[in-house]
Enzyme design. Structure first.
Site, mmCIF file in Angstrom:
data_model
loop_
_atom_site.group_PDB
_atom_site.id
_atom_site.type_symbol
_atom_site.label_atom_id
_atom_site.label_comp_id
_atom_site.label_asym_id
_atom_site.label_seq_id
_atom_site.Cartn_x
_atom_site.Cartn_y
_atom_site.Cartn_z
ATOM 1 N N GLU A 103 0.592 -0.955 -0.049
ATOM 2 C CA GLU A 103 -0.003 -0.114 -0.071
ATOM 3 C C GLU A 103 0.892 1.192 0.079
ATOM 4 O O GLU A 103 1.955 1.254 0.340
ATOM 5 C CB GLU A 103 -0.846 -0.095 1.204
ATOM 6 C CG GLU A 103 -2.396 -0.608 0.939
ATOM 7 C CD GLU A 103 -3.130 0.641 0.258
ATOM 8 O OE1 GLU A 103 -2.797 1.597 -0.506
ATOM 9 O OE2 GLU A 103 -4.440 0.592 0.119
ATOM 10 N N ASP A 104 0.196 2.358 -0.661
ATOM 11 C CA ASP A 104 1.032 3.456 -0.543
ATOM 12 C C ASP A 104 1.184 4.184 0.797
ATOM 13 O O ASP A 104 1.832 4.718 1.592
ATOM 14 C CB ASP A 104 0.572 4.438 -1.679
ATOM 15 C CG ASP A 104 -0.970 4.732 -1.440
ATOM 16 O OD1 ASP A 104 -1.704 4.084 -0.802
ATOM 17 O OD2 ASP A 104 -1.719 5.685 -2.241
ATOM 18 N N ASP A 107 -4.161 5.223 6.082
ATOM 19 C CA ASP A 107 -4.515 6.398 6.774
ATOM 20 C C ASP A 107 -5.750 6.231 7.610
ATOM 21 O O ASP A 107 -5.332 5.532 8.746
ATOM 22 C CB ASP A 107 -5.284 7.274 5.473
ATOM 23 C CG ASP A 107 -5.791 8.783 5.782
ATOM 24 O OD1 ASP A 107 -5.037 9.345 6.779
ATOM 25 O OD2 ASP A 107 -6.738 9.144 5.357
ATOM 26 N N PHE A 156 -1.537 16.219 4.573
ATOM 27 C CA PHE A 156 -1.783 15.765 3.299
ATOM 28 C C PHE A 156 -0.371 15.699 2.406
ATOM 29 O O PHE A 156 0.102 17.025 2.351
ATOM 30 C CB PHE A 156 -2.885 16.478 2.382
ATOM 31 C CG PHE A 156 -3.487 15.807 1.365
ATOM 32 C CD1 PHE A 156 -4.500 14.594 1.651
ATOM 33 C CD2 PHE A 156 -2.978 15.983 0.211
ATOM 34 C CE1 PHE A 156 -4.762 13.978 0.487
ATOM 35 C CE2 PHE A 156 -3.200 15.003 -1.149
ATOM 36 C CZ PHE A 156 -4.395 14.192 -0.937
ATOM 37 N N ARG A 169 1.593 12.059 -8.724
ATOM 38 C CA ARG A 169 2.209 10.549 -8.449
ATOM 39 C C ARG A 169 3.604 10.324 -8.916
ATOM 40 O O ARG A 169 4.498 9.557 -8.379
ATOM 41 C CB ARG A 169 1.178 9.818 -9.233
ATOM 42 C CG ARG A 169 -0.252 9.808 -8.721
ATOM 43 C CD ARG A 169 -0.824 8.760 -9.386
ATOM 44 N NE ARG A 169 -2.367 8.780 -9.239
ATOM 45 C CZ ARG A 169 -3.176 8.319 -8.188
ATOM 46 N NH1 ARG A 169 -2.495 7.906 -6.734
ATOM 47 N NH2 ARG A 169 -4.587 8.350 -8.081
HETATM 48 P P1 IMP Z 1 -8.028 4.835 4.087
HETATM 49 O O1 IMP Z 1 -6.892 4.008 4.796
HETATM 50 O O2 IMP Z 1 -9.153 3.841 3.852
HETATM 51 O O3 IMP Z 1 -8.411 6.156 4.723
HETATM 52 O O4 IMP Z 1 -7.497 5.105 2.445
HETATM 53 C C1 IMP Z 1 -6.261 5.472 2.290
HETATM 54 C C2 IMP Z 1 -6.178 5.973 0.982
HETATM 55 O O5 IMP Z 1 -6.399 7.435 0.889
HETATM 56 C C3 IMP Z 1 -4.860 5.984 0.474
HETATM 57 O O6 IMP Z 1 -4.550 4.772 -0.435
HETATM 58 C C4 IMP Z 1 -4.559 7.053 -0.489
HETATM 59 O O7 IMP Z 1 -5.158 6.922 -1.995
HETATM 60 C C5 IMP Z 1 -5.753 8.010 0.211
HETATM 61 N N1 IMP Z 1 -4.760 8.955 1.020
HETATM 62 C C6 IMP Z 1 -4.859 9.045 2.360
HETATM 63 N N2 IMP Z 1 -3.980 10.014 2.784
HETATM 64 C C7 IMP Z 1 -3.347 10.481 1.706
HETATM 65 C C8 IMP Z 1 -2.376 11.687 1.604
HETATM 66 O O8 IMP Z 1 -2.152 12.311 2.480
HETATM 67 N N3 IMP Z 1 -2.200 11.967 0.293
HETATM 68 C C9 IMP Z 1 -2.708 11.486 -0.787
HETATM 69 N N4 IMP Z 1 -3.759 10.337 -0.399
HETATM 70 C C10 IMP Z 1 -4.007 9.850 0.583
HETATM 71 MG MG MG Z 2 -4.694 4.701 -2.561
#
Ligand code: IMP
Ligand code: MG
Length: 186
Positions: A103-104, A107, A156, A169
């Site tokens: 995963e990137d 969050d 962010f 990206r």
């Molecule tokens: P979550 O953990 O379900 O809230 O989703 C995470 C996704 O939200 C990541 O895979 C990103 O695509 C996006 N995301 C969360 N924080 C950031 C950020 O700081 N920058 C860019 N994308 C983010």
């Molecule tokens: Mg994502």
């Protein structure tokens, strides 16, 4: 509005290219140790993790397969257990495989926790999570990553796969945007 070059829109570099190399190297060595003798498959959720995926797969000195998924969250973002819809499923049959989700950023964790439920039903031998970034302050789902590149504050961030409105990206480092970028984009 976006500037003519990406770097003009960056207020601060949070993780440099050199630091990214060190992170990838460290995680790759650890995964190589932990998965020796296993049937490793790296699964990346598009699109954010594509840059990290390309790097981490080459830092792992083991035979492995890769696969990709596209998911979209449905329902409102305020439900405590967000469910995901599979837009593009995996090609591989996961039974008996040791699955490492790449995963990137982790969050709120909602996307990944509902994805985990789906993938667990396919009888892999094991499932773990490798995330490039972790934002623990924002966590809403009960989920932790097994491999974490770097912990970041609740800000962010863009670059190294992470986008703002589908841009940035391809920034080779992780940065924070200038306020001017958001102002005309709200
Ligand atoms: P979550 O953990 O379900 O809230 O989703 C995470 C996704 O939200 C990541 O895979 C990103 O695509 C996006 N995301 C969360 N924080 C950031 C950020 O700081 N920058 C860019 N994308 C983010
Ligand atoms: Mg994502």
């Amino acid at each position: 509005m976006f500037s003519e070059t990406m770097s003009d829109d960056i207020r601060e570099v949070l993780i440099s290219e050199e630091q990214i190399k060190e992170i990838v190297d460290r995680l790759g060595k650890q995964i190589t140790k932990d998965y020796a003798g296993k049937n490793l498959v790296l699964v990346s959720v598009l699109k954010g993790s594509v840059v990290f995926m390309a790097d981490i797969m080459r830092a792992i000195d083991l035979p492995l397969s890769i696969d990709f998924m596209v998911v979209s969250s449905y329902g409102s973002g305020t439900t405590s257990h967000g469910s995901v819809k599979i837009v593009k499923d995996l090609d591989l049959d996961l039974s008996g495989l040791d699955l490492l989700i790449v995963e990137d950023i982790l969050d709120t964790g909602r996307t990944l926790s509902s994805l985990l439920e789906i993938l667990k039903m396919r009888n892999p031998n094991s499932i773990r999570i490798c995330t490039f970034l972790d934002k623990p302050e924002r966590r809403l789902a009960d989920i932790t990553a097994d491999y974490v590149g770097a912990v970041v504050p609740d800000e962010f961030v863009v670059g190294y796969g992470l986008d703002y409105n589908q841009h940035f990206r391809n920034l080779p480092y992780v940065g924070v945007l200038k306020a001017s970028v958001y102002e005309d984009n709200v």
